[in-house]
Design an enzyme around this catalytic site. Structure first.
Site, PDB file in Angstrom:
ATOM      1  N   CYS A 162    -110.015  39.038   7.530  1.00 36.42           N
ATOM      2  CA  CYS A 162    -110.158  39.286   8.963  1.00 36.42           C
ATOM      3  C   CYS A 162    -109.633  38.079   9.754  1.00 36.42           C
ATOM      4  CB  CYS A 162    -111.620  39.538   9.290  1.00 36.42           C
ATOM      5  SG  CYS A 162    -111.963  39.660  11.071  1.00 36.42           S
ATOM      6  N   CYS A 220    -112.774  36.489  11.955  1.00 38.65           N
ATOM      7  CA  CYS A 220    -113.866  35.687  11.386  1.00 38.65           C
ATOM      8  C   CYS A 220    -113.581  35.163   9.979  1.00 38.65           C
ATOM      9  CB  CYS A 220    -115.163  36.502  11.374  1.00 38.65           C
ATOM     10  SG  CYS A 220    -115.206  37.787  10.085  1.00 38.65           S
ATOM     11  N   CYS A 228    -117.756  41.364  10.671  1.00 41.93           N
ATOM     12  CA  CYS A 228    -117.779  41.305  12.140  1.00 41.93           C
ATOM     13  C   CYS A 228    -117.270  42.634  12.690  1.00 41.93           C
ATOM     14  CB  CYS A 228    -116.939  40.121  12.642  1.00 41.93           C
ATOM     15  SG  CYS A 228    -115.157  40.407  12.702  1.00 41.93           S
ATOM     16  N   ASP A 271     -86.927  27.338   1.325  1.00 40.65           N
ATOM     17  CA  ASP A 271     -87.835  27.512   0.192  1.00 40.65           C
ATOM     18  C   ASP A 271     -87.710  28.932  -0.349  1.00 40.65           C
ATOM     19  OD1 ASP A 271     -89.894  27.614  -1.608  1.00 40.65           O
ATOM     20  OD2 ASP A 271     -91.462  27.061  -0.188  1.00 40.65           O
TER      21      ASP A 271
END
Length: 411
Positions: A197, A200, A218, A335
């Site tokens: 998430c 949160c 949440c 990269d």
């Protein structure tokens, strides 16, 4: 369009001249150099060129150029549209696009994810289309959660209408501070960057189909969409079902078309008028183009990151030979460790030829995946080793542009 100040007119004209010279001398399409010249003469040129137009900004990790092209095609039903058709998606490219169509009342601008806050603030665009976020060019763009957070801050408090893909949790989080959001269920096949998430940090739970998602810890969850991609169809906010029938292949392009339809409705353009325009698009800046040489017909596919390779594999024909080409220049990201996030086992059973500046990096990845391959010193050598007939080509950004140049920058 209001009259530009004299300084801006001069900067715009000199920029167009520089772009024309760039094209005439074969140095490129002029979409960057023209804007750079204009901005050197008038640093506020983008703001002045954007004034009094109805603008759409299109941003995502994958599909920006295609969706920009689809929206532009549809809006041409209403009038002239300024757009950065060749994918020059930073301010210099935006200046070139708007300067080259100075009287167009509409504008559709592809915008690099990192530059979206700056371009939105400068142009004051009224509509923003956000489709997906995944890891890409980490040495330049940084962590994608940071990008989503920048989007949130940029959209907060602005009178902007956002059309966003609610199947992508990061896009949903980034778009949710906007004053007005139209949610589109456009799908999300690549989910490796959105298991947590963004609000949160808790785990995201997904439904059996994978479409619906919600945080376990949440209230953050997938919003209810107004537009839904359902197989070959798009369902609009009134429940009407529209068959796409677009010529661009694959599920990702159907998602792009669904986003485009949702954007065009913000211009009060009915799907019945927009869809025929979407169906006219057959290739986008070389993507999906068929090129021919010495009895071989090659279809060109672009894949810049793991999510893009997943979509390219969805389109590639498993019965055909395939050429893979990878570079690691500045626009690609230096990269190449992202190659290890791609599941190349899907290529087993077909002839695979490997080219590009970083062909040995890709060869090692294929060897670990257990996929037989042949390393080639150049794309020309790989092409010569393909038997006469059809084949697919998948390349990352600069490798793709080099291949386009080989065939005269086929569009």
């Amino acid at each position: 369009m209001s009259q530009l100040p004299l300084r801006a007119q001069l900067a715009s004209a000199l920029g167009r001249t520089a772009a024309t010279l760039s094209r005439a001398t074969g140095r490129g399409d002029g979409s960057v150099i023209g804007g750079r010249v204009g901005l050197m003469l008038e640093p506020d040129l983008l703001r002045k060129l954007a004034a009094d137009r109805k603008l759409v900004l299109v941003s995502a990790t994958n599909g920006k150029t295609t969706t920009t092209r689809l929206i532009t095609s549809a809006l041409q039903e209403l009038g002239e549209v300024a757009t950065n058709a060749f994918g020059a998606n930073m301010p210099a490219g935006h200046v070139s696009a708007l300067a080259s169509a100075k009287d167009a009342p509409y504008g559709v601008l592809e915008v690099d994810e990192k530059y979206l806050p700056e371009v939105l603030d400068t142009t004051q665009a009224g509509i923003v289309c956000l489709m997906n976020l995944s890891r890409d060019q980490m040495d330049r763009a940084g962590e994608i959660w940071q990008l989503a957070q920048k989007w949130r801050r940029a959209l907060s408090g602005k009178p902007v209408h956002v059309i966003a893909n609610c199947d992508d949790p990061l896009v949903t989080w980034g778009a949710s501070t906007a004053a007005q959001v139209t949610w589109v269920a456009g799908g999300q096949r690549w989910r490796e960057d959105s298991w947590c998430c963004p609000e949160c940090g808790g785990p995201l739970d997904r439904s059996a189909s994978g479409a619906a998602w919600a945080c376990r810890e949440c209230p953050f969850r997938r919003p209810e969409p107004s537009w839904v991609l359902d197989g070959e169809d798009v369902i609009d906010p009134r429940g009407a079902r529209w068959r796409l029938d677009i010529q661009l292949p694959g599920e990702a392009n159907r998602s792009n078309a669904a986003m485009a339809l949702a954007v065009t409705e913000a211009f009060w353009l009915d799907p019945a008028r927009a869809l025929p325009r979407l169906r006219m698009v057959t290739s986008v800046a070389g993507r999906y183009t068929m090129v021919e040489r010495d009895g071989r017909a090659l279809r060109l596919l672009l894949a810049k990151n793991p999510a893009g390779w997943l979509e390219a594999f969805d389109v590639a024909d498993p019965a055909l030979p395939i050429i893979l080409s990878v570079n690691a220049q500045g626009p690609d990201g230096r990269d190449t460790s992202w190659l290890w996030d791609v599941d190349y086992r899907v290529l087993a059973g077909r002839p695979v030829l490997v080219a590009g500046e970083r062909r040995l990096d890709l060869a090692l990845r294929l060897a670990v995946a257990g996929v037989p391959f042949q390393v080639c010193d150049s794309f020309q050598q790989a092409m010569a080793l393909v038997p006469p007939g059809r084949a697919d080509v998948i390349a990352n950004y600069t490798a793709f542009q080099q291949i386009r140049a080989e065939f005269g920058r086929a569009i």
